[in-house]
Design a protein around this motif. Structure first.
Motif, mmCIF file in Angstrom:
data_model
loop_
_atom_site.group_PDB
_atom_site.id
_atom_site.type_symbol
_atom_site.label_atom_id
_atom_site.label_comp_id
_atom_site.label_asym_id
_atom_site.label_seq_id
_atom_site.Cartn_x
_atom_site.Cartn_y
_atom_site.Cartn_z
ATOM 1 N N LEU A 16 -24.031 -79.844 -0.877
ATOM 2 C CA LEU A 16 -24.914 -78.734 -0.496
ATOM 3 C C LEU A 16 -24.589 -77.303 -1.234
ATOM 4 O O LEU A 16 -25.425 -76.878 -1.998
ATOM 5 C CB LEU A 16 -24.912 -78.240 0.974
ATOM 6 C CG LEU A 16 -25.710 -77.353 1.335
ATOM 7 C CD1 LEU A 16 -27.226 -77.507 0.910
ATOM 8 C CD2 LEU A 16 -25.483 -76.661 2.925
ATOM 9 N N ALA A 17 -23.228 -77.105 -1.281
ATOM 10 C CA ALA A 17 -22.690 -75.799 -2.172
ATOM 11 C C ALA A 17 -23.091 -76.234 -3.494
ATOM 12 O O ALA A 17 -23.608 -75.322 -4.540
ATOM 13 C CB ALA A 17 -21.343 -75.507 -1.881
ATOM 14 N N GLN A 18 -22.793 -77.511 -4.063
ATOM 15 C CA GLN A 18 -23.383 -77.575 -5.649
ATOM 16 C C GLN A 18 -24.919 -77.693 -5.839
ATOM 17 O O GLN A 18 -25.242 -77.324 -6.867
ATOM 18 C CB GLN A 18 -22.479 -78.906 -5.955
ATOM 19 C CG GLN A 18 -22.700 -79.134 -7.620
ATOM 20 C CD GLN A 18 -21.705 -80.450 -7.980
ATOM 21 O OE1 GLN A 18 -21.022 -80.959 -7.145
ATOM 22 N NE2 GLN A 18 -21.387 -80.327 -9.156
ATOM 23 N N ALA A 19 -25.375 -78.228 -4.944
ATOM 24 C CA ALA A 19 -27.124 -78.146 -4.887
ATOM 25 C C ALA A 19 -27.521 -76.829 -5.080
ATOM 26 O O ALA A 19 -28.443 -76.421 -5.859
ATOM 27 C CB ALA A 19 -27.391 -79.080 -3.826
ATOM 28 N N LEU A 20 -27.032 -76.089 -4.041
ATOM 29 C CA LEU A 20 -27.255 -74.544 -4.346
ATOM 30 C C LEU A 20 -27.268 -73.890 -5.393
ATOM 31 O O LEU A 20 -27.999 -73.066 -6.034
ATOM 32 C CB LEU A 20 -26.552 -73.742 -2.963
ATOM 33 C CG LEU A 20 -27.223 -73.995 -1.700
ATOM 34 C CD1 LEU A 20 -26.225 -73.178 -0.570
ATOM 35 C CD2 LEU A 20 -28.581 -73.543 -1.272
ATOM 36 N N GLY A 21 -25.757 -74.071 -6.075
ATOM 37 C CA GLY A 21 -25.591 -73.417 -7.178
ATOM 38 C C GLY A 21 -26.357 -73.935 -8.389
ATOM 39 O O GLY A 21 -26.781 -73.117 -9.352
ATOM 40 N N LEU A 22 -27.002 -75.192 -8.363
ATOM 41 C CA LEU A 22 -27.991 -75.697 -9.356
ATOM 42 C C LEU A 22 -29.201 -75.054 -9.393
ATOM 43 O O LEU A 22 -29.800 -74.695 -10.417
ATOM 44 C CB LEU A 22 -27.848 -77.407 -9.369
ATOM 45 C CG LEU A 22 -26.933 -78.153 -9.799
ATOM 46 C CD1 LEU A 22 -27.139 -79.715 -9.307
ATOM 47 C CD2 LEU A 22 -26.713 -78.076 -11.526
ATOM 48 N N SER A 23 -29.703 -74.760 -7.899
ATOM 49 C CA SER A 23 -30.995 -74.272 -7.876
ATOM 50 C C SER A 23 -30.785 -72.884 -8.234
ATOM 51 O O SER A 23 -31.717 -72.402 -9.008
ATOM 52 C CB SER A 23 -31.156 -74.478 -6.272
ATOM 53 O OG SER A 23 -32.693 -73.464 -6.076
ATOM 54 N N PHE A 24 -29.953 -72.029 -7.705
ATOM 55 C CA PHE A 24 -29.714 -70.580 -8.173
ATOM 56 C C PHE A 24 -29.426 -70.309 -9.479
ATOM 57 O O PHE A 24 -29.938 -69.351 -10.291
ATOM 58 C CB PHE A 24 -28.429 -70.184 -7.348
ATOM 59 C CG PHE A 24 -28.628 -70.073 -5.890
ATOM 60 C CD1 PHE A 24 -30.180 -70.299 -5.361
ATOM 61 C CD2 PHE A 24 -27.648 -69.919 -5.031
ATOM 62 C CE1 PHE A 24 -30.089 -70.287 -4.028
ATOM 63 C CE2 PHE A 24 -27.605 -69.680 -3.682
ATOM 64 C CZ PHE A 24 -28.781 -70.069 -3.051
ATOM 65 N N THR A 25 -28.808 -71.452 -10.398
ATOM 66 C CA THR A 25 -28.544 -71.260 -11.737
ATOM 67 C C THR A 25 -30.018 -71.257 -12.275
ATOM 68 O O THR A 25 -30.450 -70.745 -13.373
ATOM 69 C CB THR A 25 -27.573 -72.266 -12.349
ATOM 70 O OG1 THR A 25 -26.263 -72.137 -11.690
ATOM 71 C CG2 THR A 25 -27.448 -72.233 -13.735
ATOM 72 N N THR A 26 -30.441 -72.449 -12.065
ATOM 73 C CA THR A 26 -32.057 -72.520 -12.649
ATOM 74 C C THR A 26 -32.953 -71.285 -12.431
ATOM 75 O O THR A 26 -33.535 -71.016 -13.360
ATOM 76 C CB THR A 26 -32.419 -73.861 -12.102
ATOM 77 O OG1 THR A 26 -31.941 -74.921 -12.176
ATOM 78 C CG2 THR A 26 -34.010 -74.055 -12.648
ATOM 79 N N SER A 27 -32.960 -70.855 -11.166
ATOM 80 C CA SER A 27 -33.701 -69.809 -10.842
ATOM 81 C C SER A 27 -33.179 -68.463 -11.837
ATOM 82 O O SER A 27 -34.144 -67.694 -12.126
ATOM 83 C CB SER A 27 -33.691 -69.304 -9.406
ATOM 84 O OG SER A 27 -33.970 -70.237 -8.596
ATOM 85 N N THR A 28 -31.996 -68.235 -11.656
ATOM 86 C CA THR A 28 -31.505 -67.215 -12.691
ATOM 87 C C THR A 28 -31.763 -67.183 -13.836
ATOM 88 O O THR A 28 -32.222 -65.963 -14.552
ATOM 89 C CB THR A 28 -29.824 -67.009 -12.243
ATOM 90 O OG1 THR A 28 -29.544 -67.035 -10.831
ATOM 91 C CG2 THR A 28 -29.274 -65.846 -13.112
ATOM 92 N N VAL A 29 -31.633 -68.341 -14.475
ATOM 93 C CA VAL A 29 -31.994 -68.277 -15.794
ATOM 94 C C VAL A 29 -33.258 -68.163 -16.140
ATOM 95 O O VAL A 29 -33.774 -67.795 -17.076
ATOM 96 C CB VAL A 29 -31.504 -69.666 -16.661
ATOM 97 C CG1 VAL A 29 -31.879 -69.829 -17.826
ATOM 98 C CG2 VAL A 29 -29.828 -69.638 -16.464
ATOM 99 N N ALA A 30 -34.313 -68.949 -15.445
ATOM 100 C CA ALA A 30 -35.716 -68.800 -15.580
ATOM 101 C C ALA A 30 -36.245 -67.500 -15.430
ATOM 102 O O ALA A 30 -36.977 -66.813 -16.052
ATOM 103 C CB ALA A 30 -36.332 -69.604 -14.795
ATOM 104 N N LEU A 31 -35.669 -66.723 -14.391
ATOM 105 C CA LEU A 31 -35.929 -65.306 -14.130
ATOM 106 C C LEU A 31 -35.582 -64.568 -15.264
ATOM 107 O O LEU A 31 -36.255 -63.293 -15.674
ATOM 108 C CB LEU A 31 -35.302 -64.818 -12.768
ATOM 109 C CG LEU A 31 -35.562 -63.422 -12.465
ATOM 110 C CD1 LEU A 31 -37.295 -63.108 -12.518
ATOM 111 C CD2 LEU A 31 -34.983 -62.985 -11.268
#
Length: 246
Positions: free
Chosen positions: A169-184
């Motif tokens: 879960l922690a790693q999946a959240l990291g993937l989601s947040f990284t994608t969101s951060t870069v896209a933003l």
């Protein structure tokens, strides 16, 4: 004089160290925790600039640590692609009011975290449902990210429902947040709203944030699964209450 800035630098370092611990334990919360306290010390735009590098690096680190990167990418790529599409779509929508966005997000976190503490859990979706829900959840998360700069809802409740253990879960959240951060970041840069000079100053805040995150991850490893889930939901309630109170 240099010594006049030492107390301010110490306070900022402590804030980022604490934010790193929160993120290490829960897998989220660094921007919310840090922004809430940095806003007491400096203007909001300056605080946001200081968050750029620590947020991106800690999310990237979190997404790479755990040993499940390839399986998670195979499982979550529709959601991650949806996040990118949602952020792109948000570029065509009028921006949301910051205060309203914070209150709505905080209310969602309060309800979700409270229901988790009470033992009410979302039913785990089947593989067929996940194939449809992943892109939809990702797209909605991307739109919310593009409009408010917050990338928690609905990705976090969805990821928590798909039966991942605490490290996955922690790693999946990291993937989601990284994608969101870069896209933003790409969206803001394209709109000329991203101040890279100010963001570079946040390099000084990276070291305490990483140190705190390392400690938080160690604390998470020492927790049993039930304790981690209680801390996770309690953390969501705390973050939600913080956003609403602000």
């Amino acid at each position: 004089m240099l010594h006049d800035h030492i107390p301010h630098f110490f306070l900022v370092s402590v804030i980022f160290f604490g934010a790193g611990i929160v993120k290490g334990v829960l897998g989220m919360g660094l921007p919310t925790f840090a922004m809430g306290l940095l806003g007491l010390l400096m203007p909001v735009p300056q605080a946001a600039g200081m968050l750029t590098v620590p947020s991106l690096v800690t999310n990237l680190w979190q997404s790479l640590v755990g040993g499940q990167l390839q399986p998670l990418l195979r499982r979550l790529w529709p959601l991650l692609l949806g996040v990118v599409a949602g952020v792109c779509a948000a570029a065509w929508l009028p921006p949301a009011n910051d205060q309203v966005g914070r209150v709505l997000l905080g209310a969602c976190l309060l309800v979700y975290g409270g229901s988790g503490l009470a033992g009410w859990r979302l039913r785990a979706p089947s593989a067929a449902v996940q194939a449809v829900a992943g892109p939809v959840v990702g797209s909605v998360t991307g739109i919310v990210t593009g409009l408010t700069g917050m990338f928690v809802i609905p990705a976090v409740p969805y990821l928590q429902s798909v039966q991942l253990d605490r490290n996955e879960l922690a790693q999946a959240l990291g993937l989601s947040f990284t994608t969101s951060t870069v896209a933003l970041a790409v969206l803001l840069a394209a709109q000329g709203q991203l101040g890279w000079q100010g963001s570079l100053q946040s390099l000084l805040a990276l070291a305490p944030a990483l140190a705190g995150m390392a400690l938080g991850q160690k604390l998470r490893q020492d927790m049993n699964e039930a304790l981690f889930r209680r801390c996770f939901f309690a953390g969501l309630v705390a973050l939600g209450g913080w956003l609403v109170a602000r």
